[in-house]
Design a protein around this motif. Structure first.
Motif, PDB file in Angstrom:
ATOM      1  N   THR A 200       0.857  -1.186   0.000  1.00 40.86           N
ATOM      2  CA  THR A 200       0.000   0.000   0.000  1.00 40.86           C
ATOM      3  C   THR A 200       0.894   1.238   0.000  1.00 40.86           C
ATOM      4  O   THR A 200       2.099   1.154   0.241  1.00 40.86           O
ATOM      5  N   HIS A 201       0.284   2.387  -0.238  1.00 38.64           N
ATOM      6  CA  HIS A 201       1.042   3.633  -0.150  1.00 38.64           C
ATOM      7  C   HIS A 201       1.668   3.779   1.231  1.00 38.64           C
ATOM      8  O   HIS A 201       2.833   4.186   1.361  1.00 38.64           O
ATOM      9  N   GLY A 202       0.896   3.475   2.261  1.00 34.87           N
ATOM     10  CA  GLY A 202       1.379   3.655   3.622  1.00 34.87           C
ATOM     11  C   GLY A 202       2.514   2.722   3.983  1.00 34.87           C
ATOM     12  O   GLY A 202       3.384   3.064   4.779  1.00 34.87           O
ATOM     13  N   ARG A 203       2.522   1.521   3.411  1.00 33.44           N
ATOM     14  CA  ARG A 203       3.532   0.523   3.752  1.00 33.44           C
ATOM     15  C   ARG A 203       4.765   0.579   2.846  1.00 33.44           C
ATOM     16  O   ARG A 203       5.777  -0.043   3.150  1.00 33.44           O
ATOM     17  N   TYR A 204       4.665   1.262   1.746  1.00 26.27           N
ATOM     18  CA  TYR A 204       5.710   1.160   0.727  1.00 26.27           C
ATOM     19  C   TYR A 204       7.090   1.533   1.267  1.00 26.27           C
ATOM     20  O   TYR A 204       8.069   0.797   1.077  1.00 26.27           O
ATOM     21  N   THR A 205       7.176   2.674   1.963  1.00 29.51           N
ATOM     22  CA  THR A 205       8.486   3.089   2.474  1.00 29.51           C
ATOM     23  C   THR A 205       9.029   2.065   3.455  1.00 29.51           C
ATOM     24  O   THR A 205      10.226   1.735   3.441  1.00 29.51           O
ATOM     25  N   ARG A 206       8.149   1.534   4.303  1.00 27.17           N
ATOM     26  CA  ARG A 206       8.594   0.520   5.270  1.00 27.17           C
ATOM     27  C   ARG A 206       9.165  -0.702   4.540  1.00 27.17           C
ATOM     28  O   ARG A 206      10.209  -1.246   4.930  1.00 27.17           O
ATOM     29  N   LEU A 207       8.496  -1.123   3.496  1.00 23.92           N
ATOM     30  CA  LEU A 207       8.987  -2.273   2.725  1.00 23.92           C
ATOM     31  C   LEU A 207      10.312  -1.948   2.037  1.00 23.92           C
ATOM     32  O   LEU A 207      11.197  -2.805   1.936  1.00 23.92           O
ATOM     33  N   MET A 208      10.457  -0.706   1.586  1.00 24.98           N
ATOM     34  CA  MET A 208      11.696  -0.307   0.919  1.00 24.98           C
ATOM     35  C   MET A 208      12.860  -0.158   1.895  1.00 24.98           C
ATOM     36  O   MET A 208      14.020  -0.076   1.480  1.00 24.98           O
ATOM     37  N   GLU A 209      12.567  -0.121   3.181  1.00 26.35           N
ATOM     38  CA  GLU A 209      13.611  -0.062   4.197  1.00 26.35           C
ATOM     39  C   GLU A 209      14.037  -1.457   4.664  1.00 26.35           C
ATOM     40  O   GLU A 209      14.919  -1.590   5.506  1.00 26.35           O
ATOM     41  N   SER A 210      13.413  -2.492   4.114  1.00 32.23           N
ATOM     42  CA  SER A 210      13.709  -3.864   4.531  1.00 32.23           C
ATOM     43  C   SER A 210      15.178  -4.200   4.302  1.00 32.23           C
ATOM     44  O   SER A 210      15.787  -3.787   3.312  1.00 32.23           O
ATOM     45  N   ARG A 211      15.764  -4.984   5.207  1.00 37.67           N
ATOM     46  CA  ARG A 211      17.138  -5.457   5.027  1.00 37.67           C
ATOM     47  C   ARG A 211      17.215  -6.537   3.953  1.00 37.67           C
ATOM     48  O   ARG A 211      18.308  -6.834   3.456  1.00 37.67           O
ATOM     49  N   ASP A 212      16.076  -7.125   3.616  1.00 34.84           N
ATOM     50  CA  ASP A 212      16.029  -8.176   2.599  1.00 34.84           C
ATOM     51  C   ASP A 212      15.890  -7.507   1.228  1.00 34.84           C
ATOM     52  O   ASP A 212      14.860  -6.912   0.908  1.00 34.84           O
ATOM     53  N   ARG A 213      16.927  -7.638   0.422  1.00 41.53           N
ATOM     54  CA  ARG A 213      16.917  -6.943  -0.875  1.00 41.53           C
ATOM     55  C   ARG A 213      15.810  -7.457  -1.798  1.00 41.53           C
ATOM     56  O   ARG A 213      15.250  -6.705  -2.596  1.00 41.53           O
ATOM     57  N   ARG A 214      15.475  -8.729  -1.667  1.00 43.31           N
ATOM     58  CA  ARG A 214      14.406  -9.290  -2.490  1.00 43.31           C
ATOM     59  C   ARG A 214      13.076  -8.629  -2.163  1.00 43.31           C
ATOM     60  O   ARG A 214      12.279  -8.321  -3.067  1.00 43.31           O
ATOM     61  N   VAL A 215      12.822  -8.341  -0.882  1.00 44.23           N
ATOM     62  CA  VAL A 215      11.588  -7.656  -0.478  1.00 44.23           C
ATOM     63  C   VAL A 215      11.556  -6.246  -1.072  1.00 44.23           C
ATOM     64  O   VAL A 215      10.532  -5.801  -1.593  1.00 44.23           O
ATOM     65  N   ARG A 216      12.696  -5.559  -1.006  1.00 46.98           N
ATOM     66  CA  ARG A 216      12.752  -4.206  -1.572  1.00 46.98           C
ATOM     67  C   ARG A 216      12.473  -4.228  -3.069  1.00 46.98           C
ATOM     68  O   ARG A 216      11.686  -3.417  -3.583  1.00 46.98           O
ATOM     69  N   ARG A 217      13.125  -5.144  -3.750  1.00 49.97           N
ATOM     70  CA  ARG A 217      12.953  -5.217  -5.205  1.00 49.97           C
ATOM     71  C   ARG A 217      11.507  -5.570  -5.562  1.00 49.97           C
ATOM     72  O   ARG A 217      10.918  -4.976  -6.476  1.00 49.97           O
ATOM     73  N   ASP A 218      10.913  -6.508  -4.832  1.00 51.41           N
ATOM     74  CA  ASP A 218       9.546  -6.926  -5.136  1.00 51.41           C
ATOM     75  C   ASP A 218       8.545  -5.800  -4.860  1.00 51.41           C
ATOM     76  O   ASP A 218       7.595  -5.614  -5.623  1.00 51.41           O
ATOM     77  N   ALA A 219       8.753  -5.059  -3.771  1.00 53.50           N
ATOM     78  CA  ALA A 219       7.852  -3.936  -3.463  1.00 53.50           C
ATOM     79  C   ALA A 219       7.980  -2.852  -4.534  1.00 53.50           C
ATOM     80  O   ALA A 219       6.980  -2.274  -4.983  1.00 53.50           O
ATOM     81  N   PHE A 220       9.205  -2.598  -4.942  1.00 55.53           N
ATOM     82  CA  PHE A 220       9.492  -1.611  -5.990  1.00 55.53           C
ATOM     83  C   PHE A 220       8.791  -2.007  -7.294  1.00 55.53           C
ATOM     84  O   PHE A 220       8.105  -1.194  -7.941  1.00 55.53           O
ATOM     85  N   THR A 221       8.936  -3.272  -7.664  1.00 56.68           N
ATOM     86  CA  THR A 221       8.322  -3.767  -8.895  1.00 56.68           C
ATOM     87  C   THR A 221       6.807  -3.749  -8.800  1.00 56.68           C
ATOM     88  O   THR A 221       6.110  -3.368  -9.748  1.00 56.68           O
ATOM     89  N   SER A 222       6.275  -4.148  -7.639  1.00 57.86           N
ATOM     90  CA  SER A 222       4.827  -4.143  -7.434  1.00 57.86           C
ATOM     91  C   SER A 222       4.259  -2.741  -7.608  1.00 57.86           C
ATOM     92  O   SER A 222       3.247  -2.542  -8.289  1.00 57.86           O
ATOM     93  N   MET A 223       4.921  -1.765  -7.000  1.00 52.68           N
ATOM     94  CA  MET A 223       4.444  -0.388  -7.059  1.00 52.68           C
ATOM     95  C   MET A 223       4.435   0.124  -8.498  1.00 52.68           C
ATOM     96  O   MET A 223       3.408   0.588  -9.018  1.00 52.68           O
ATOM     97  N   TYR A 224       5.569   0.038  -9.153  1.00 52.38           N
ATOM     98  CA  TYR A 224       5.678   0.707 -10.451  1.00 52.38           C
ATOM     99  C   TYR A 224       5.045  -0.072 -11.595  1.00 52.38           C
ATOM    100  O   TYR A 224       4.638   0.526 -12.596  1.00 52.38           O
TER     101      TYR A 224
END
Length: 600
Positions: A200-224
């Motif tokens: 979600t918009h509210g969770r996106y930054t939190r997900l992008m701060e994850s130490r797991d790079r796969r989570v960051r990449r997946d959230a980034f891809t999901s958003m865009y």
């Protein structure tokens, strides 16, 4: 904080976490009564049309009637809109907001005769009226502003047409808001433990701060990827918004949409250009930060989805909303007990809507109509970023509180150019407090990283946004069409220019333009960068000078819109007409880089 699998509905959120819009209207029925009252006022003010030159008394009576109408209009619209922001899927408040929007357009149409009629008065007549009627003394600065606008004000009939067009020209912004807040959805991803979570918009930054790079990449891809699916619609919407800006600029005889926007604040174009030029001259510091980030994270290549994860490693820093409130109270103590007491009362009295719920508008803001108290919309997550967001929005809220209580309605609303100063002073004071009180080495690095990110996000990134706005408006003014491909190409090149060769500018980021709400309020974002620079200077003065600087600052808050923004800031202690404050802020960015490198 463990991210919940599902977002609660509005009804599921406990009352103590909601703002008290009942302080504006106790019920929707009460709102409806004022709505009908405003409709009558819209008709009644027509009785003054064509009469402003009759006598000083008629002029004064007209101006007071307009203020009463505008104040009620603001109250009606704010209530409806904030109710809709609680849940954008609620059809009752969608309808109320639409009705308020329509009536607001009628109200602006109804009073559109006032400005041209005043401008039509010979200057000696207006001067005579002011000598004869002391009640007009209040409007001295307002009259100065009116005369400044003389060359850009049209005939009464033309002004009426422009006012009537308001409801239609808001369409791009309204369509974007509904797409962005109500319709768009993002593919769920798996978190660090493999659990499926909503993006979600509210969770996106939190997900992008994850130490797991796969989570960051997946959230980034999901958003865009979701924005990419809507690229044609959103490009058409943004293009329509740009064309609206150009339409208003041209009919009001401004050389460009940029100059039309700056004219409102009495800002010269060189202030805008100085910002871009100064930041571009310092892009080497940003590129140094990018390389530092790559090395600190131990990566061969840095990607755009690696920009938000902390350089401090695993830092367990879960900050609840209640903890944030207490930290902010301590951090803002240098502003004095009076400031602190008002803020504490507001936080306990329903100023803040705290947590995310389904359909709620994303992000955060401070708002509220004159005559009531300010409000803050949050989508609070238990992290450092949200601690700073709360401090930021409290800065806006306190600015409104001081201005509303010190100024008459006509001067109570501060210009956007000064709006980001108070919010960022709070952030700077909070950062100073935390750096002085936090002893844990990793948390101190975490804070330094956050400060660097404030500079990246507020000075470098917002300036990049500002340059993007300047380019796309100039392209349309030159006759080009803003296709999705062109918008992506421009945005991609700017990321390359600002971040340099040390980062992979992923193609997904080319769609970031599609999710920036401020692009629908043209040439707003540069004020974040100038405001941040002013705030850094003012916060230093508050901490080093003490009471004299605090007194100047509180006077600045009280001044509202009673003067031109650059003049009000100069009285507070900062001259933004020159590049120096921006450069001094960027010099601090370099110092912070040195401190972080000491941890390497």
């Amino acid at each position: 904080m463990v991210i919940q699998e599902k977002i609660p509905t509005r009804a599921e959120v406990p009352e103590q976490y909601k703002w008290r819009l009942e302080d504006i209207y106790a019920s929707d029925a009460e709102w409806e009564r004022d709505f009908q009252k405003l409709r009558i006022m819209v008709k009644e003010i027509q009785a003054f049309k064509g009469r402003l030159g009759e006598s000083p008394g008629v002029l004064l009576e007209t101006l007071r009637a307009e203020e009463r109408l505008q104040q009620l209009n603001e109250k009606i619209y704010a209530y409806a809109r904030m109710r809709r922001d609680e849940d954008n899927t609620n059809s009752i408040y969608q309808a109320m907001t639409d009705r308020a929007d329509s009536l607001s357009t009628e109200a602006q149409t109804a009073v559109s005769f006032i400005l041209p009629e005043i401008l039509a008065l010979p200057e000696e007549t207006l001067a005579g009226f002011r000598r004869a009627e002391r009640g007009l003394d209040l409007y001295e600065f307002a009259f100065e502003e009116i005369m400044r606008q003389k060359d850009h004000t049209l005939s009464p009939a033309e002004e009426r047409i422009i006012a009537q067009a308001g409801e239609v020209t808001e369409a791009p912004s309204n369509i974007f808001k509904m797409v962005n807040n109500a319709d768009i959805t993002f593919e769920p991803i798996e978190d660090e433990k493999g659990a499926r979570v909503e993006v979600t918009h509210g969770r996106y930054t939190r997900l992008m701060e994850s130490r797991d790079r796969r989570v960051r990449r997946d959230a980034f891809t999901s958003m865009y990827s979701s924005y990419h699916k809507l690229r044609n619609t959103l490009a058409a919407t943004l293009s329509s918004s740009v064309r609206r800006d150009i339409f208003y600029a041209r009919v009001r005889r401004h050389p460009s949409a940029l100059q039309a926007s700056l004219f409102e604040d009495n800002i010269q174009p060189q202030v805008y250009d100085n910002l871009i030029e100064t930041v571009r001259r310092n892009n080497g510091a940003m590129q140094r930060y990018v390389d530092l980030r790559r090395r600190r994270l131990g990566l061969d290549q840095l990607h755009m989805y690696d920009l938000y994860v902390s350089l401090a490693g695993e830092v367990d820093w879960d900050i609840s909303y209640a903890e944030s409130v207490e930290i902010i109270k301590q951090a803002l103590a240098p502003l004095g007990s009076f400031y602190g007491e008002i803020m504490a009362r507001g936080l306990a009295a329903g100023w803040v809507d705290i947590y995310e719920n389904k359909g709620k508008s994303s992000g955060a803001y401070s708002w509220g109509p004159y005559g009531t108290h300010p409000y803050i919309l949050m989508n609070y997550q238990n992290n450092l970023s949200n601690l700073f967001t709360l401090a930021h929005e409290l800065g806006h809220a306190m600015h409104s509180y001081f201005a509303f209580n010190a100024q008459p309605y006509i001067y109570a609303h501060y210009k956007i150019f000064t709006a980001e100063v108070a919010s960022t002073v709070n952030e700077c004071l909070l950062m100073d407090y935390l750096l002085k009180t936090v002893t844990d080495r990793d948390k101190k690095l975490y804070l330094l990283n956050h400060y660097l990110e404030q500079f990246r996000g507020t000075v470098f990134r917002q300036t990049m946004f500002a340059e993007f706005e300047k380019i796309i408006h100039a392209r349309v003014e030159a006759g080009e069409a803003l296709t999705p491909d062109l918008l992506g190409e421009i945005y991609h090149q700017l990321n390359l220019d600002y971040y340099g060769p040390g980062i992979v500018v992923d193609r997904d980021i080319d769609m970031e333009w599609a999710r920036i709400p401020h692009f629908y309020e043209a040439f707003y974002v540069y004020k974040y960068a100038t405001g941040f620079s002013a705030a850094v200077a003012l916060s230093r003065q508050i901490l080093t000078e003490g009471e004299p600087a605090v007194a100047r600052y509180l006077d600045f808050l009280r001044s509202g819109g009673s003067g031109y923004p650059l003049d009000l800031l100069k009285a507070a202690g900062v001259d933004l007409s020159a590049p120096l404050p921006v450069q001094e802020g960027l010099d601090l960015f370099t110092i912070l880089l040195d401190q972080v490198e000491a941890f390497m």
